[in-house]
Design a protein around this motif. Structure first.
Motif, short mmCIF file in Angstrom:
data_model
loop_
_atom_site.label_atom_id
_atom_site.label_comp_id
_atom_site.label_asym_id
_atom_site.label_seq_id
_atom_site.Cartn_x
_atom_site.Cartn_y
_atom_site.Cartn_z
N ALA A 154 40.73 94.32 46.03
CA ALA A 154 39.46 94.06 45.36
C ALA A 154 39.70 93.66 43.91
O ALA A 154 39.10 92.72 43.41
N LYS A 155 40.62 94.38 43.23
CA LYS A 155 40.93 94.06 41.83
C LYS A 155 41.51 92.67 41.69
O LYS A 155 41.34 92.00 40.67
N MET A 156 42.25 92.22 42.72
CA MET A 156 42.85 90.88 42.66
C MET A 156 41.85 89.80 43.10
O MET A 156 42.21 88.64 43.22
N ASN A 157 40.61 90.21 43.36
CA ASN A 157 39.56 89.30 43.82
C ASN A 157 39.89 88.65 45.16
O ASN A 157 39.50 87.52 45.42
N VAL A 158 40.64 89.37 46.01
CA VAL A 158 40.91 88.90 47.36
C VAL A 158 39.99 89.69 48.29
O VAL A 158 40.21 90.87 48.53
N ASP A 159 38.95 89.02 48.77
CA ASP A 159 37.95 89.78 49.54
C ASP A 159 38.08 89.57 51.04
O ASP A 159 37.34 90.15 51.82
N PHE A 290 46.32 91.55 56.73
CA PHE A 290 46.27 90.12 56.99
C PHE A 290 45.11 89.49 56.23
O PHE A 290 44.07 90.12 56.04
N LEU A 291 45.32 88.25 55.79
CA LEU A 291 44.26 87.52 55.13
C LEU A 291 43.58 86.64 56.17
O LEU A 291 44.25 85.85 56.84
N GLU A 292 42.27 86.78 56.31
CA GLU A 292 41.55 85.99 57.29
C GLU A 292 41.70 84.52 56.96
O GLU A 292 41.47 84.09 55.83
N GLY A 293 42.13 83.74 57.95
CA GLY A 293 42.38 82.32 57.76
C GLY A 293 43.82 82.02 57.40
O GLY A 293 44.24 80.87 57.43
N ASP A 328 54.60 87.08 46.47
CA ASP A 328 54.85 85.64 46.69
C ASP A 328 54.17 85.15 47.95
O ASP A 328 53.67 84.03 48.01
N ARG A 329 54.18 86.00 48.96
CA ARG A 329 53.51 85.65 50.21
C ARG A 329 52.00 85.56 49.98
O ARG A 329 51.33 84.66 50.48
N LEU A 330 51.48 86.49 49.19
CA LEU A 330 50.05 86.48 48.86
C LEU A 330 49.67 85.20 48.12
O LEU A 330 48.70 84.53 48.46
N LEU A 331 50.49 84.83 47.14
CA LEU A 331 50.21 83.62 46.36
C LEU A 331 50.34 82.38 47.24
O LEU A 331 49.59 81.42 47.08
N ALA A 332 51.29 82.38 48.19
CA ALA A 332 51.44 81.25 49.10
C ALA A 332 50.19 81.11 49.97
O ALA A 332 49.75 79.99 50.26
N ALA A 333 49.61 82.24 50.35
CA ALA A 333 48.41 82.21 51.19
C ALA A 333 47.20 81.76 50.38
O ALA A 333 46.33 81.06 50.88
#
Length: 435
Positions: A154-159, A290-293, A328-333
């Motif tokens: 949530a803090k990283m604005n990844v919803d 997991f990040l949706e999409g 890094d994986r998060l930023l790639a996504a």
RNA sequence: GUGGAAGUAGUUCAAAGGUAGAGCCCCAGAUUGUGGAUCUGGUUGUUGCGGGUUCGAGCCCCGUCUUCCACCCCA
């Protein structure tokens, strides 16, 4: 003058340089996480990048051993680069156990190395953000890690992050009931692939492994979910039935869930019995994110409870639970979803004689907390505007007014000018600056 | 580590063994009253790198490096 031989500039496979457009948001996220971990009472630690080979070997399993970068140093020591932050942390705990007050809550954000074949979101050098609680084995600490995971995203604005949770102990109960606990490692590995290879293929491979149709089907029905979005408690109730009743593990999961409810974050979590984790050292709750999409990127935050990890290095029993964000994986996504800027404002250079004035204005704005860049050369304005845009600087100041303390503030995104005093500009810029 | 695909200008893409091209971007200049239009001119480049075949290779062959995909594993 002889022509000099040029050394081809290049980096190793799976290693990358970071341009500012990548590094700025990456460091912004790290700063956010550091502050956020601290808000839960977690403290930072550091450990060496290089460890004795024997420290890092012999816990993760044969596959991870093969991925460790290792060599002999100039003193003849067998050394290796750390391939995660958890194993060095276990060594650290054993070495400093008398200096630490338990429970110990630490975070650690740094690079790790693995000699894998690279792919998108998978590199040989990458940054992990670990947070762990050591010294207690209960639902309270399990739940705090889950809470910290959810609030960090949530803090990283990844919803659009979804947290998949399971329990190794519950799964082992099933295997014991079926009398196949001796095959647990192979079965865990197979079950982990369900999402990828599908139910039919999983069932066939399970059958080949356990040599009994009834057993294979029992395992499959435990790990499959007809409705992917089935509520957490519905899944848990169903699994309890399949296990033949409640036990300490299922009750632990119920308590953890009640804490998530108390915090109002329970709908972010799914009970996903196909999550098992490849690493052998997990003993209780396990989870992946997991990040949706962007499911193809894989998990961006995983971990679990490991109650015996430090036993490799000490006789003291040190139970732990933790999680790790793959930055890094998060930023790639996320690709281009993040915003960055080199500065909040650029002071243009229209006349070399006014540079001293520019310095004074810059100082004043920096003291107001703004990021301020100065143009060094009196190039034509179009050129200075372009430099600002290339560095994602959204505004420019032109020191063009004769009357004291008043000048033009230009919004480079809308290409509109406003005339104001330095105090007004500072206030306006402050409202619009990132972070 | 194994298997597959790809690599041409800063970028997006052409060129089916015969002289390396186009749009966008970028740079300089002119004009424009402190960017957006227009005009003129310019770099767009060791075709990833190294060999080989051929009169001739971006194209065919071999090797190598890197990226992407799958396996494996995982952040």
């Amino acid at each position: 003058m002889k022509e000099q031989e040029i050394i081809q500039p290049r980096v190793l496979k799976g290693f990358r340089d970071s341009l500012p457009a990548v590094q700025i948001p990456k460091e912004a996220i790290i700063t956010t996480l550091q502050r956020h971990f601290a808000s839960y009472g977690f403290v930072p630690i550091d450990t060496p990048a290089l460890e004795y080979m024997e420290i890092l070997l012999g816990k993760g399993g044969g596959e991870t051993d093969k991925q460790i970068f290792h060599f002999t140093d100039q003193g003849g020591r067998e050394v290796a680069l750390r391939f995660d932050l958890t194993v060095p942390f276990a060594r650290y705990l054993a070495q400093h156990e008398h200096e630490l007050a338990l429970p110990f809550k630490r975070y650690h954000i740094d690079k790790v190395w693995r000699g894998e074949n690279p792919q998108k979101g998978r590199y040989r050098e990458f940054t992990q953000c670990d947070f762990d609680i050591v010294g207690v084995d209960n639902a309270e600490s399990d739940a705090e890690i889950l809470s910290l995971m959810a609030s960090s995203f949530a803090k990283m604005n990844v919803d659009h992050a979804r947290f998949h949770v399971a329990h190794r102990g519950m799964f082992n109960t099933l295997l014991c009931n079926l009398g196949v606990e001796n095959l647990s490692v192979d079965i865990l590995r197979l079950v982990d692939k369900l999402r990828k290879i599908g139910e039919t293929e999983t069932e066939e491979q399970l059958l080949a492994l356990v040599q009994d149709e009834r057993t294979a089907r029992a395992i499959l029905s435990y790990i499959s979910k007809e409705d992917e979005h089935e509520p957490f408690l519905t899944t848990l109730d169903r699994l309890v039935t399949l296990l033949g009743g409640e036990n300490e593990h299922t009750l632990r999961m119920r308590t953890i869930y009640s804490y998530l409810e108390a915090e109002g974050i329970e709908d972010r979590f799914l009970f996903d019995p196909s999550i098992t984790r490849g690493l052998d050292y997990y003993t209780g709750i396990v989870y992946e994110t997991f990040l949706e999409g962007s499911e193809h990127i894989g998990s961006v935050c995983s971990g679990g409870r490991y109650n015996d990890l430090a036993s490799l290095y000490t006789k003291t029993h040190l139970p732990g639970v933790g999680s790790s964000i793959g930055l890094d994986r998060l930023l790639a996504a996320l690709e281009d979803e993040y915003d960055y800027r080199a500065a909040d404002v650029l002071i243009l250079n229209t006349d070399e004689d006014r540079y001293t004035e520019a310095i004074k204005v810059a100082k004043r704005l920096r003291e107001a907390g703004l990021k301020v860049a100065l143009s060094f050369e009196p190039k034509k304005l179009a050129s200075q505007y372009k430099w600002a845009e290339a560095n994602a600087i959204p505004r420019a100041i032109i020191l063009d007014q004769d009357e004291e303390g008043s000048f033009t503030l230009r919004d480079l995104t809308t290409r509109t000018n406003m005339v104001m005093s330095i105090g007004e500009a500072a206030a306006l810029l402050k409202r619009n600056c990132l972070d």
